[in-house]
Design a protein around this motif. Structure first.
Motif, PDB file in Angstrom:
ATOM      1  N   PRO A 185       0.800  -1.229   0.000  1.00 44.68           N
ATOM      2  CA  PRO A 185       0.000   0.000   0.000  1.00 44.68           C
ATOM      3  C   PRO A 185       0.835   1.283   0.000  1.00 44.68           C
ATOM      4  N   GLU A 209       4.992   4.018  -4.019  1.00 47.85           N
ATOM      5  CA  GLU A 209       4.716   5.287  -4.689  1.00 47.85           C
ATOM      6  C   GLU A 209       5.399   5.406  -6.041  1.00 47.85           C
ATOM      7  N   ASN A 268      -4.519  -5.814  -6.280  1.00 55.00           N
ATOM      8  CA  ASN A 268      -4.841  -4.581  -5.547  1.00 55.00           C
ATOM      9  C   ASN A 268      -6.302  -4.654  -5.128  1.00 55.00           C
ATOM     10  N   ASN A 314      -8.488  -1.379  -2.687  1.00 51.11           N
ATOM     11  CA  ASN A 314      -8.808  -0.011  -3.087  1.00 51.11           C
ATOM     12  C   ASN A 314      -9.886   0.005  -4.160  1.00 51.11           C
ATOM     13  N   PRO A 323      -3.743   2.069  -8.285  1.00 55.69           N
ATOM     14  CA  PRO A 323      -2.737   2.834  -7.537  1.00 55.69           C
ATOM     15  C   PRO A 323      -2.132   3.936  -8.397  1.00 55.69           C
ATOM     16  N   GLU A 324      -1.770   5.048  -7.749  1.00 54.19           N
ATOM     17  CA  GLU A 324      -1.218   6.196  -8.466  1.00 54.19           C
ATOM     18  C   GLU A 324       0.090   5.847  -9.170  1.00 54.19           C
ATOM     19  N   CYS A 336      -8.338  -6.914  -8.905  1.00 54.78           N
ATOM     20  CA  CYS A 336      -8.748  -5.755  -8.116  1.00 54.78           C
ATOM     21  C   CYS A 336     -10.182  -5.923  -7.636  1.00 54.78           C
TER      22      CYS A 336
END
Length: 1051
Positions: free
Chosen positions: A938, A941, A956, A959, A963-964, A987
């Motif tokens: 998590p 980045e 993932n 969420n 993810p960014e 996801c």
């Protein structure tokens, strides 16, 4: 499987030569009769190679050979009995000599003979008379058989040293890094793959369509189907994939349905009937697309009556690819397109031969041998399997025209008496095998169709059958493994694609048919009741039970030497005692619950395999089996005690106790001096009388061990002294403590276990080491010293599992041969620093051969550094050569790891898996990385500077969006214009909806060349290919928040 008569004769002569001078034979007084048998066998043996060939074409020769083999089987049994009884007499003689003085005062009052009691003398005299009479009878029969041989005009063969030369070649071969080459040649298969793939993925209003590949055996149907099955377009287009091997003698209909259900990731639970399983299959396929391969179909009803309806009802789209030899079967199944596989052209056949023979790519040799090579290829009639096995013959020859002409002009090309498809190249390749390899190949006919061949199963069985002889310093196990690898090299066995170490193989149907044809009626695979009432039952020597019945009996198989059964069906084991000629008894599975006392009567037994049975005890009579070499009791979870008599098994070389539930080892195991393999040795220090249990010190006497597993090491007594340095043959060492369930461990206990392991210093030849549940505060001295490379110079595999008290790892980077390293559960480790590599200049060449690095469940590990702090910014650090051969790193459940180490960019790592690294923030600067898998990270980045990346898989599930870092990464990749990149997402349903066309994430995803995304365990999905354009989804593209909607959509 049949014994090859000339090989059998050679084995018998070796056995006779070894026993004739034994004291055990002299004490029986049968030496003269055995020497007569030896002389007569020698005279007849010189024609048996020719007889073995001629029996295929001439029925009268076959009858003569069968009669001779029956005699040799009897002779083999009698020699065994002579040795057994003679050894007993010698032991009795020794025992009574020791008692002679104590009974001297009463000896004059007893009637004695040569220090034996009167009853013993009478019994011995009767046995001597009976055994001598049997040997005389053998000699008389052999004289008659020998006289008959003259009418066949056999060719006498001279003694050759080919066997010895073969062993020498194997020794050099053993040092090579042989890997089988891919067998794809020519444009035909590539064009056919492309064409069929396009047809299979092409949209059509008909939901279920069936395609067929048709051709004769060995022509390459399965190879073409494999190319199609593995094609990326097939993988992208269909959500579910299943490959089912059907065949003429395949498993039951229910087993076929179960296999498909397993392949699609579903469970059939308690369902057992066809109707129940069809319903389960239909439910598992609901609103999903399927690509199904049915390989080697002989009966069209398998599709029509069994599989078709549940698939048609449930799937959104289904494509079925069938391979079959029968065009009519394909038409009955409703194939909308039938592709006929053509034979290889001469040029492509030569290309395949070159790939197999000229592994060094020597172009000059290829040109020099091409003319004669093309003639050999022409005789193979365009069949890939025939070309591959002929290549297996040529690879053993010198590359000169004379050697190749001998192959071209061999009489074996014209051998008749076999099925037409087995003649020519296949038989010639068999005939070119060394005698020992022929026998090992024929043994493979005992496996039921569809079964794999496991090296760890074949090796002990070949040895127990007497096929393997030690060579020089190599053990029989080493020689047998070489034979296994040589069968792969010669293309008689094919490595299973799921086993990189080639420990499991498969065999082409035609080669299996050849083995079964040559084995004749000496072996039977199937339901024993099917053989009852036939004349052939009298000749069966080896029986493999394959049946779906609940229970089974074995009757009227009076001459069996091998029985193999994996339950179900269950077996009334009382029948075992009547099979007195058995050499191998293999009873596996929970349908076997007891072993009768009568097993002690099977004095010829060499191998007893009781894997996975529910036996609670073994009878004391087991100790009578003095010929036993292999005893497998692994996964006998109800077995708690071994009989004391096990220590009498003086020829035992393999004792497998893995996952048995033993309380202790009986005292005297150290007397089994021939033990080569010992697993599951239990150390028990408390609660068991010292006179009953075996301690570690007894292992000191077992100098021939190559594999050793010790359990419950923490229970070793402090005064026990055991060193492994006196075991020069030890290659595999597995050291285990009992898992700690109470939590707290006292310092005294930690010090003690460290001392125990310090003493267990292995010899330098060790290749594989596993340490499990070790709770000491440091690793043993022989691992932690700076001379670790001298202590373990040959170590290739290292597993450190749940060593939870050691805060620092040894200098493992200095192990020169290490290629696999797994560290799992090292919870005391907080930092892995440069000391992991080695000190000073040694660190500049760390892990020179490491290929796989697995780091798991290290919950306190937070920092990983390969370069010391004062070097990190120095140019000198660039001189380090770190992980030059690294292929894969796997990091799982290491929640505190913050970063990957600087310097890893110098490695060659190609695959990286990171799961459960909750503190990791960056994955960057790995120029050789091709595959990345990320899950449960998590804090991640940044993912960048992965120029070679071809595949990215992300799990993932926590969420509602992507993810960014992934969006940023995809934006960077737009500049690459890479058509091979593949993105795989798992996801939430909400995140999946945001990925659909026209939704927020689509603007980033539409530039991905290949994409597949799943939610809810695969029940919701969409797939996208940029070029050629393809888009599929089975969920609605709207703004609804109803994540359970499952309406089908395909664009």
């Amino acid at each position: 499987m049949a014994m090859i008569v000339d090989v059998f004769a050679r084995q018998l002569l070796i056995k006779l030569a070894n026993v004739i001078e034994e004291k055990a034979i002299m004490v029986l007084g049968v030496k003269d009769e055995l020497q007569k048998l030896q002389r007569r066998m020698k005279r007849i043996a010189c024609v048996l190679k020719d007889a073995e060939k001629k029996k295929i074409q001439d029925e009268t020769v076959k009858l003569w050979v069968d009669e001779l083999k029956d005699l040799m089987y009897d002779a083999d049994d009698i020699i065994d009995l002579c040795m057994i009884q003679g050894m007993r007499l010698l032991q009795d003689d020794h025992h009574h000599s020791q008692l002679a003085e104590s009974i001297a005062t009463t000896a004059s009052t007893r009637v004695r003979c040569c220090n034996f009691p009167l009853f013993s003398c009478v019994r011995t005299g009767r046995f001597r008379y009976e055994i001598a009479d049997k040997i005389r009878s053998l000699n008389y029969r052999l004289t008659e058989i020998s006289e008959d041989k003259d009418k066949f005009h056999f060719i006498t063969s001279s003694k050759s040293s080919s066997d010895d030369a073969y062993v020498m070649n194997e020794a050099s071969y053993r040092q090579s890094s042989f890997l089988p080459e891919p067998d794809i040649v020519g444009w035909d298969i590539k064009d056919a793959t492309k064409s069929l793939v396009e047809s299979l993925v092409h949209p059509h209003e008909q939901k279920c369509r069936l395609f067929a590949i048709v051709g004769m055996g060995g022509i390459g149907k399965t190879t073409l189907a494999q190319q199609i099955y593995n094609d990326s377009k097939i993988n992208d287009h269909f959500v579910l994939h299943s490959w089912i091997w059907v065949s003429k003698s395949s498993t039951s209909k229910t087993d076929l349905l179960k296999e498909i259900i397993r392949n699609i990731g579903h469970s059939y639970g308690e369902s057992t009937t066809i109707a129940e399983l069809q319903k389960v299959l239909s439910n598992g396929l609901h609103r999903r697309s399927l690509f199904l391969v049915l390989d080697d179909v002989w009966d069209a009803d398998v599709w029509i009556d069994l599989i078709k309806n549940p698939i048609q009802i449930a799937t959104t789209e289904c494509r079925v690819l069938v391979t079959t030899r029968d065009r009519n079967a394909a038409m009955r199944m409703g194939a909308i397109h039938i592709h006929n596989v053509n034979k290889l052209s001469l040029d492509f056949g030569w290309e395949l031969l070159c790939k197999k023979v000229f592994t060094d790519n020597d172009v000059s040799d290829m040109q020099r041998m091409k003319d004669i090579g093309l003639q050999i290829v022409e005789k193979c009639d365009g069949l890939p399997v025939a070309i591959k096995v002929i290549a297996g013959v040529l690879i053993t020859k010198d590359r000169n025209k004379r050697e190749w002409e001998n192959v071209l002009n061999s009489d074996a090309w014209t051998m008749t008496g076999l099925q037409e498809e087995l003649q020519g190249a296949l038989y010639l390749s068999y005939e070119a095998l060394p005698p020992a390899l022929k026998q090992c190949f024929l043994y493979c006919s005992l496996n039921p169709h569809g079964d794999d061949f496991d090296m760890d199963q074949l090796v002990p069985e070949w040895i127990a059958e007497g096929f393997i002889k030690p060579s020089g310093n190599a053990s029989m196990e080493d020689v047998a493994k070489d034979y296994y690898m040589e069968l792969i090299r010669r293309s008689f066995l094919q490595p299973h694609p799921d086993f990189a170490d080639m420990s499991v193989c498969i065999m082409h149907d035609l080669l299996r048919d050849l083995a079964q044809s040559l084995a004749g009626d000496e072996s039977f695979v199937g339901d024993p009741q099917d053989a009852q009432g036939t004349d052939s039952v009298k000749r069966v020597r080896r029986l493999t039970v394959s049946s779906k019945k609940e229970s089974m009996t074995i009757q009227h198989f009076d001459w069996l030497r091998r029985v193999s059964l994996f339950t179900p069906p269950s077996l009334n084991t009382q029948v075992i005692g009547s099979l007195k000629g058995l050499r191998l008894l293999i009873l596996n599975g929970d349908g076997i619950e007891n072993i009768p006392d009568s097993i002690g009567d099977l004095v010829h037994l060499r191998l007893l395999d009781l894997y996975g049975t529910k036996i609670c005890k073994l009878p004391d009579s087991l100790g009578n089996l003095i010929n036993l070499q292999f005893l497998m009791l692994n996964r006998c979870e109800s077995l708690h005690i071994l009989p004391k008599s096990i220590t009498k098994l003086c020829n035992l070389r393999h004792l497998n106790l893995k996952y048995a539930s033993l309380n202790y080892m009986p005292k005297g195991i150290g007397k089994l001096e021939h033990l080569n393999y010992l697993s599951g040795f239990i150390v028990e220090g408390n609660g068991i009388d010292e006179g009953e249990r075996c301690g570690l010190e007894e292992l000191q006497m077992l100098r021939n061990l190559s594999y050793l597993e010790i359990m419950n090491l923490e229970k070793a007594r402090g005064e026990s002294v055991l060193t492994l340095s006196n075991k020069p043959h030890l290659r595999h060492l597995n050291l285990r403590c009992t898992p700690n369930t109470c939590g707290h461990i006292q310092q005294q206990e930690m010090d003690k276990i460290v001392q125990v392991l310090d003493k267990l210093s292995p010899s330098p030849g060790l290749t594989n080491l596993k340490i499990v549940n070790f709770f000491g505060h440091r690793y043993p001295k022989w691992m932690t010293s700076s001379s670790i490379n001298a202590n373990l110079p040959e170590l290739t595999g290292l597993h450190l599992i749940d060593c939870y008290n050691c805060p620092q790892l040894p200098q493992l980077g200095q192990l020169p041969q290490l290629d696999y390293l797994r560290i799992d559960g090292a919870t005391a480790i907080v930092l892995i620093g440069p000391e992991f590599l080695g000190n000073g200049e040694l660190a500049t060449k760390a892990f020179p051969k490491l290929e796989y690095l697995i780091l798991c469940n290290m919950i306190n590990w937070g920092q990983w550094s390969l370069i010391s702090g004062d070097e990190e910014n120095k140019h000198e650090s660039s001189k380090q050569l770190l992980f030059p051969r690294l292929k894969r790193i796997s990091i799982q459940n290491c929640p505190k790891l913050k970063a990957l180490p600087a310097g890893l960019n110098q490695s060659s790592v190609q695959q990286l898996t990171i799961a459960g690294a909750q503190s990791l923030s960056r994955i960057s600067d790995l120029p050789a990385l091709r595959e990345l898998e990320v899950a449960d990270c998590p804090m991640l980045e940044y993912v960048d500077k992965l120029e070679s990346l071809q595949s990215l898989k992300i799990t993932n599930e926590g969420n509602s969006g992507l993810p960014e870092w992934l969006i940023s990464f995809l934006q960077q990749r737009e500049e690459h214009h890479d058509n091979q990149f593949h993105l795989h997402l798992e996801c939430t349903a909400q995140a999946l909806r945001r990925c659909l066309k026209g939704r927020p994430h689509w603007v980033f995803l539409q530039q991905v060349p290949r994409l597949e995304a799943y939610a809810k365990g695969g029940s919701m999905y969409f797939k996208y290919t940029k070029e050629p354009y393809s888009y599929q989804a089975n969920l609605v593209e709207d703004t609804s928040t109803d994540e359970d909607s499952d309406e089908s959509l395909k664009v």
